[in-house]
Design a protein around this motif. Structure first.
Motif, PDB file in Angstrom:
ATOM      1  N   VAL A 187       3.036 -10.390   5.139  1.00 46.87           N
ATOM      2  CA  VAL A 187       2.102  -9.279   5.332  1.00 46.87           C
ATOM      3  C   VAL A 187       2.658  -8.060   4.597  1.00 46.87           C
ATOM      4  N   SER A 188       1.772  -7.343   3.917  1.00 51.70           N
ATOM      5  CA  SER A 188       2.213  -6.211   3.088  1.00 51.70           C
ATOM      6  C   SER A 188       2.656  -5.042   3.973  1.00 51.70           C
ATOM      7  N   PRO A 189       3.571  -4.196   3.430  1.00 54.97           N
ATOM      8  CA  PRO A 189       3.989  -2.999   4.182  1.00 54.97           C
ATOM      9  C   PRO A 189       2.797  -2.148   4.597  1.00 54.97           C
ATOM     10  N   GLY A 190       1.810  -2.008   3.711  1.00 57.20           N
ATOM     11  CA  GLY A 190       0.648  -1.182   4.028  1.00 57.20           C
ATOM     12  C   GLY A 190      -0.063  -1.655   5.280  1.00 57.20           C
ATOM     13  N   VAL A 191      -0.268  -2.962   5.366  1.00 56.49           N
ATOM     14  CA  VAL A 191      -0.939  -3.517   6.548  1.00 56.49           C
ATOM     15  C   VAL A 191      -0.083  -3.295   7.787  1.00 56.49           C
ATOM     16  N   LYS A 192       1.223  -3.465   7.641  1.00 57.89           N
ATOM     17  CA  LYS A 192       2.112  -3.271   8.786  1.00 57.89           C
ATOM     18  C   LYS A 192       2.078  -1.825   9.274  1.00 57.89           C
ATOM     19  N   PHE A 193       2.084  -0.875   8.336  1.00 58.09           N
ATOM     20  CA  PHE A 193       2.020   0.533   8.724  1.00 58.09           C
ATOM     21  C   PHE A 193       0.691   0.832   9.420  1.00 58.09           C
ATOM     22  N   LYS A 194      -0.395   0.307   8.869  1.00 56.66           N
ATOM     23  CA  LYS A 194      -1.716   0.531   9.462  1.00 56.66           C
ATOM     24  C   LYS A 194      -1.778  -0.021  10.880  1.00 56.66           C
ATOM     25  N   ASP A 195      -1.245  -1.230  11.067  1.00 57.78           N
ATOM     26  CA  ASP A 195      -1.259  -1.838  12.401  1.00 57.78           C
ATOM     27  C   ASP A 195      -0.440  -1.003  13.384  1.00 57.78           C
ATOM     28  N   ALA A 196       0.707  -0.519  12.925  1.00 54.10           N
ATOM     29  CA  ALA A 196       1.564   0.278  13.807  1.00 54.10           C
ATOM     30  C   ALA A 196       0.844   1.557  14.232  1.00 54.10           C
ATOM     31  N   GLU A 197       0.162   2.184  13.277  1.00 55.43           N
ATOM     32  CA  GLU A 197      -0.556   3.418  13.609  1.00 55.43           C
ATOM     33  C   GLU A 197      -1.730   3.143  14.530  1.00 55.43           C
ATOM     34  N   LEU A 198      -2.370   2.004  14.330  1.00 52.13           N
ATOM     35  CA  LEU A 198      -3.508   1.638  15.173  1.00 52.13           C
ATOM     36  C   LEU A 198      -3.050   1.371  16.610  1.00 52.13           C
TER      37      LEU A 198
END
Lengths: 605, 605
Positions: A545-556
């Motif tokens: 999973v890309s860093p971008g998706v991981k950051f988005k999930d964490a913020e969500l």
């Protein structure tokens, strides 16, 4: 293995799009971030993240409520009809109550609240003042068949409620319990970081005498409350108008009748007055200068003098620029209800001249010997009408009005009532200044039930003097699942949720980025060190999973702290530590990062 | 103030008499000791003591189930009809399911279990083998409209259940999850100090293929199980008969027909044989020497060759001293059901001569060319019939039987089936010796559901090869409230409950006796010292209650240790410390008593 919630195996699927039927932010985000799923309108499935937050909220509530000596019990959601029949709630609750039959055709219900069952439980167990006071509570799922479930958890058909009931031998005891519970509520909402305002409330359909609602102020709220500059707040139904200052009428000319043809409505009356009787000071006549007299029917229940329910016509005088608020007015005649007067009823009182009804043919002034009115109607004035105020108002003849008719000089009322709809700028009940109207969601209520349920269900104890007396009750509710939604509603941004530390599903969200196996090893080590310090961790250990998706999930998902192990960690030995609320982001040396994160988190609690 | 549960203010009223409608010890004692109150038949109210024990049991379950990686979710008890319609359970569950309508006349149910909802949840969230395996569970209240609730919590209309479901891409995964869950169950019941036995079970009405029930052995149990000397156990429906050892029939004379008039019943046949054909060895003929042939109808569902459900007559040969167990037999023809043959059906087969039905006109031997039987019926023999055994049995003519008709020599069967009721002394399936029959209460079940629910509700994922495949499911239940009752049922004496230390409502019950204020001060000090050591305390601080009543209450409530502060403490400075189970009682010096008690309690965990 550590206890961390690993994103690779957590039962979670975040959504990038808002669910189609979600109408408020909390509903959208709780579904998108994988806290909840909708099963049917107003019926929910709690996913692991949601259940964790819910449990933490419940723990705070239990701690505070146990702290004031309340004892936890648990009732079934399924209850027999009979107790609810005894209190008339079986019928009165209407379509909002889920009803069903068992295989033997006995009636059951899914309890919307449990007043009856708590009352019967205490009756079953206790019989003396020595057993009291006792306060019992439960945290339990309630069912109400809402016509239109909306706003996610805020108005569902099932919801989790903490309901407490106090039982005392006297009214003073009830008031003491009420104040204790009320104080616990304030501590609970403060600890949960949820803005609240206690709002004075009328008793509503539950019966009883004194009550406050705790509202979480927010634009999506269904409840309106009136806020005073002092910070105090009231339900619209509970608002009282401070006594209007008396007006000196010593120079007001004597009342006189004036011709005002075709002035049946307030608007026509204003036009006629301005046309025919311009004021000397040049000011225009306004609706507020006219005393509007409204005929209303009261449906009284049967009483000592009446074997059957009976109707009475009354007249209420209100400023011409205001409308009668039937709910507020009705509250003052409870248990009687209000209705519109019928044509027949109006016709039976010839003194009620359409468009020209005035106080002189009503109330005290019609009960004098010289009066020609048979059985004069009771006359009330709204609390906004000051003693000494002079009015243009009906003279009980078609086409004729009184001018300069002064309240307290020319006419009296049987009583002053709260009759009109309150509005922005009205004086607050505590006199601290003009009211403003705000919206909020009811998250709790404290309620002095008095003797309603103990009388209906015959809950009595022997008092200190050996006399059998009914027990005084209070009831105290918190909408637990609704509180969760309100916290989500007030703790988020456009990127996702942002939970207060005390109830967040984890303390820190550790993200490992890239494909370097060493990064994952370092992240794993950080997770272990964080857990050794008592922190709860969500660990994004996903490999593809890309860093971008991981950051988005964490913020969500919205955990208070995010720690990123990645390229920087390999290059310069730092871990990026961010606050979810965006207030801080820093590169922390890998060595000691766990302690820095633990310190930051503990400072948030 | 300490957190001790004080008897002076606890919501508790112990009863000296058994409640009139309580039918088992656990029900009597849980009500008498103030753990529970009955609201309606099979519906319960949990009082503070009961709720505490329940929470502790749930905590043990959560710990073990989380430990194998299962993730907790929570479904509503109220569910829409449609998913249960798709699996036919809406109809098949029958009167046991509580059904209701909402205000829009939509059908809902109170879920008896949640297979459908778990399946749909995973379908909603997951779509690839990469997401699997996942095991989800909840601890939640179930509703079943039992015709006759009984035995307190053991068979109620609502009960708390832990239900888990595993989802895997293949059968091996399902079996692995099954074994993990099964092992967790063993750990749970051991930690709860609850005797259990895993019992091999048929699949029952839930569908699926392999299953074990965990039964708590006790005389009041509704379930019977068969126990082998090896310690293994089976449901009666799951019992298989080991292959009977073949009998050497080389010296058995050839079969011959004999006149046996008026011998339609087994009893008459035995009488006739003993009267007319006494054996050479002097032994009497017994029912077990006669082969009884029973005609049964099979109700087949529609299939490839039949557009409609259809009926088939079969004949089953069983030893004359045994009865056919229709449930066991039926399990082998599932999904077909069994029925009695009608008079018309029997009449349409002239070879079925009442009282003289025999194998020679049935099955393989009737399908030879020389046979005169049209459309011979299928013939089955019970597994207790050894190859080589010789029988007295019907010869398909009125008044005539075969003598020395040998199975495997003179006749064959289409198949061997489990047809007869098992009984004490039958050989166990594992051949370890004779079975004995015991009674128990089902406290858990592990179940390989296979594809039943995933097929019915279309739960599919992409597998490793990019192919869409249905998901393999297992389900795993523990009756949480029933477990509590079973522990009470097996941990008590005539004086009251005696909880295992791990789940007792408190660690120690401190009793202050007499009226000496100093005694109460010393007791209060002991309570504080015990709490400082992490113990949970019930403190009987009541002032006007006799020592006898306090001792009785302590024994009824059943906390593992009782500490008495009283006259002895004042006289010689000792505190009496008793084990609730009566195994120990000693006078402990006041100084250091808290540590002694803490050590004793911790040794019990």
């Amino acid at each position: 293995m550590s206890k961390a919630l690993r994103m690779s195996s957590m039962f979670l699927r975040t959504l990038r799009e808002d669910p189609a039927d979600a109408d408020v932010d909390s509903d959208k985000l709780l579904q998108r971030a994988g806290y909840l799923r909708k099963t049917a309108p107003g019926i929910w499935t709690w996913l692991p993240l949601g259940l964790t937050v819910l449990n933490k909220i419940e723990a705070v509530i239990r701690e505070e409520i146990n702290g004031i000596g309340a004892q936890e019990v648990h009732f079934s959601g399924l209850q027999p009809r009979e107790p609810y029949e005894a209190t008339h709630r079986w019928e009165e609750y209407g379509e909002g109550m889920f009803k069903l039959k068992d295989r033997h055709q006995n009636d059951f219900l899914l309890a919307p609240t449990h007043e009856e069952m708590f009352t019967l439980l205490v009756k079953d167990m206790y019989s003396s003042y020595k057993d009291l006071p006792v306060t019992l509570y439960q945290i339990q799922t309630k069912y109400r068949d809402e016509a239109r479930p909306r706003a996610g958890l805020i108005r569902g058909r099932e919801f989790i409620m903490k309901d407490a009931y106090s039982f005392t031998v006297d009214e003073e005891g009830m008031k003491r319990c009420y104040m204790e519970e009320r104080a616990a509520y304030e501590r609970i909402f403060k600890r949960l970081n949820l803005d609240y305002i206690p709002v004075f409330a009328m008793s509503g359909p539950m019966g009883g005498s004194a009550s406050e609602e705790f509202l979480a102020p927010m634009a999506i709220g269904e409840d309106t409350f009136a806020l005073a500059p002092s910070g105090k707040a009231w339900n619209v139904e509970a608002l009282t108008t401070p006594k209007a200052e008396e007006i000196d009428c010593s120079t007001t000319p004597a009342a006189e009748k004036r011709e005002t043809p075709d002035a049946e409505s307030i608007a026509n009356m204003v036009e006629r007055a301005n046309g025919m009787y311009p004021r000397e000071d040049g000011r225009m006549w306004e609706a507020e200068d006219i005393l509007k007299n409204v005929v209303i029917a009261i449906k009284h229940p049967e009483d000592d003098d009446h074997d059957e329910p009976w109707r009475e016509l009354i007249v209420v005088g209100v400023p011409g620029d205001r409308e009668v608020d039937m709910k507020r007015l009705e509250a003052q005649f409870a248990p009687a209800e209000l209705d519109e007067a019928t044509e027949e009823e109006l016709a039976s009182h010839p003194e009620l001249v359409r468009g020209y009804i005035g106080p002189m043919a009503l109330g005290p002034q019609a009960r004098v010997e010289s009066s020609t009115i048979e059985e004069p109607l009771r006359y009330f004035v709204d609390a906004h009408i000051p003693v000494g105020s002079a009015w243009f108002t009906g003279a009980d003849e078609a086409g004729v009005d009184y001018y300069n008719l002064v309240y307290g000089r020319d006419f009296e009322a049987d009583a002053v009532v709260e009759a009109v709809a309150v509005r922005d700028g009205d004086m607050s009940p505590d006199g601290s200044g003009p009211l403003s109207f705000e919206r909020g969601v009811e998250i709790g209520q404290v309620f002095q039930l008095g003797l309603k349920y103990s009388k209906a269900l015959d809950l009595k104890v022997l008092n200190q003097n050996g006399k059998t007396v009914p027990v005084w009750m209070g009831c105290y509710g918190i909408g637990v699942s609704r509180v969760l939604a309100c916290i989500a509603e007030t703790h988020h941004d456009e990127r996702g949720l942002a939970w207060p530390a005390l109830i967040a599903p984890a303390s820190v969200h550790v993200i490992a980025t890239g494909k370097n196996e060493e990064v994952f090893e370092k992240a794993e080590k950080l997770v272990a060190e964080l857990e050794a310090r008592g922190l709860e961790v969500i660990y994004d250990d996903r490999k593809k999973v890309s860093p971008g998706v991981k950051f988005k999930d964490a913020e969500l998902i919205g955990v208070p702290l995010v720690a990123v192990v990645g390229r920087d960690t390999m290059n310069d030995g730092t871990i990026e530590v961010r606050d979810r609320d965006g207030s801080n982001s820093e590169a922390v040396p890998e060595e000691g990062a766990a302690q820095v994160i633990a310190d930051r988190f503990n400072a948030m609690l």
